[in-house]
Design an enzyme around this catalytic site. Structure first.
Site, PDB file in Angstrom:
ATOM      1  CE1 TYR A   3      -9.777 -19.467  48.074  1.00 44.56           C
ATOM      2  CE2 TYR A   3     -10.423 -18.321  50.083  1.00 44.56           C
ATOM      3  CZ  TYR A   3      -9.445 -18.710  49.185  1.00 44.56           C
ATOM      4  OH  TYR A   3      -8.142 -18.353  49.396  1.00 44.56           O
ATOM      5  CG  PHE A   4      -9.554 -25.694  50.006  1.00 40.04           C
ATOM      6  CD1 PHE A   4      -9.812 -26.166  51.288  1.00 40.04           C
ATOM      7  CD2 PHE A   4      -8.304 -25.945  49.451  1.00 40.04           C
ATOM      8  CE1 PHE A   4      -8.850 -26.870  52.005  1.00 40.04           C
ATOM      9  CE2 PHE A   4      -7.335 -26.651  50.153  1.00 40.04           C
ATOM     10  CZ  PHE A   4      -7.608 -27.117  51.433  1.00 40.04           C
ATOM     11  CB  ALA A   5      -8.407 -20.436  52.408  1.00 44.76           C
ATOM     12  CE1 TYR A   6      -2.131 -22.854  48.483  1.00 41.39           C
ATOM     13  CE2 TYR A   6      -4.344 -23.187  47.610  1.00 41.39           C
ATOM     14  CZ  TYR A   6      -3.038 -22.772  47.436  1.00 41.39           C
ATOM     15  OH  TYR A   6      -2.632 -22.267  46.224  1.00 41.39           O
ATOM     16  N   GLY A   7      -3.515 -21.108  52.220  1.00 35.19           N
ATOM     17  CA  GLY A   7      -2.389 -20.222  52.484  1.00 35.19           C
ATOM     18  C   GLY A   7      -2.734 -19.186  53.537  1.00 35.19           C
ATOM     19  CB  SER A   8      -1.828 -15.607  53.863  1.00 34.57           C
ATOM     20  OG  SER A   8      -2.348 -15.138  52.636  1.00 34.57           O
ATOM     21  CD  GLU A  82      -5.276 -15.406  47.039  1.00 36.12           C
ATOM     22  OE1 GLU A  82      -4.335 -16.198  46.825  1.00 36.12           O
ATOM     23  OE2 GLU A  82      -5.439 -14.819  48.126  1.00 36.12           O
ATOM     24  CE1 TYR A 124       1.474 -16.051  52.178  1.00 35.67           C
ATOM     25  CE2 TYR A 124       2.209 -18.276  52.681  1.00 35.67           C
ATOM     26  CZ  TYR A 124       1.418 -17.412  51.944  1.00 35.67           C
ATOM     27  OH  TYR A 124       0.561 -17.919  50.993  1.00 35.67           O
TER      28      TYR A 124
END
Length: 230
Positions: A3-8, A82, A124
């Site tokens: 899983y690629f996370a780019y936000g919080s 999400e 955030y």
């Protein structure tokens, strides 16, 4: 599951709070996309001008973040956090991590949940900046300089960048100096000021006053003059 996370979710503490377990976390770059904060918050407690992270297709763009190996059984928890599928769709992308191409999932905001002119809150943005060790310094620096949401501080009433403080199940917007005053008071007196007490201190000592060289000096004056009952 990758899983690629780019936000919080770049803040590993947020992943843990959501109950999404992961066995590894590595720096990763997603090409062909650009980070935007054009996802509407659509939460009653937040102002309408707040924007959440999203990725828009851009052939020249790159988005940095964290490639997690999450526990397969926790995908449902991630989906729920999400707000999938109503707010975000789950898509398959290829990222570069450790000089290898890796296929993984990530989330992209639904078209009907987008708006122009939104800005992230400082709270955030700080969640993404928590991944400093996973980001290039150029990306981190540009992100840190992003324009954030501004509004009137609940304590001093000045317009500027605000952070959100939760007190008695209510969110309050405070500027950085007022937030710092609450923390310094807590370190000095053993408890943090309430929002109402911070407002009273700012009203009595700052409005129309000579000013102070630092927030620490302001707090010391408040203690000395017993503006707030310790």
């Amino acid at each position: 599951m990758k899983y690629f996370a780019y936000g919080s979710n770049c803040n590993q503490a947020i992943m843990e709070k959501k109950g999404v377990a992961f066995t590894s976390a590595e720096p990763a770059v997603l090409g062909g996309f650009r980070l935007r904060f054009n996802k509407m918050a659509l939460r009653d407690a937040l102002p309408s001008g707040i924007g959440f992270a999203n990725i828009n297709e851009d052939p020249a763009g790159e988005v940095e973040g964290i490639l997690y190996e999450i526990v397969d059984d926790h995908l449902g928890r991630l989906d729920e956090s999400e707000r999938y599928p109503d707010h975000y769709g789950r898509i398959e992308v290829t990222v570069s991590s450790k000089n290898q191409s890796v296929t993984c999932i990530t989330y992209q905001a639904q078209p009907d949940k987008l708006a122009d002119g939104l800005r992230p809150s400082r709270n955030y943005l700080n969640h993404i900046l928590a991944a400093k060790d996973f980001l290039s310094w150029q990306y981190f620096d540009a992100l840190d300089k992003s324009q954030t949401f501004t509004d009137d501080c609940a304590c001093c009433q000045k317009l500027g960048e605000v952070v959100f403080i939760k007190e008695d199940d209510q969110l309050h917007m405070l500027c950085q100096p007022c937030r710092e005053a609450r923390l310094i008071w807590g370190d000095t007196r053993g408890r943090r000021l309430t929002v109402a007490e911070t407002r009273a201190m700012m009203t009595q000592l700052v409005e129309g006053g000579p000013g102070f060289s630092s927030v620490s000096e302001l707090v010391q004056e408040a203690i000395a003059t017993k503006v707030i009952d310790p």
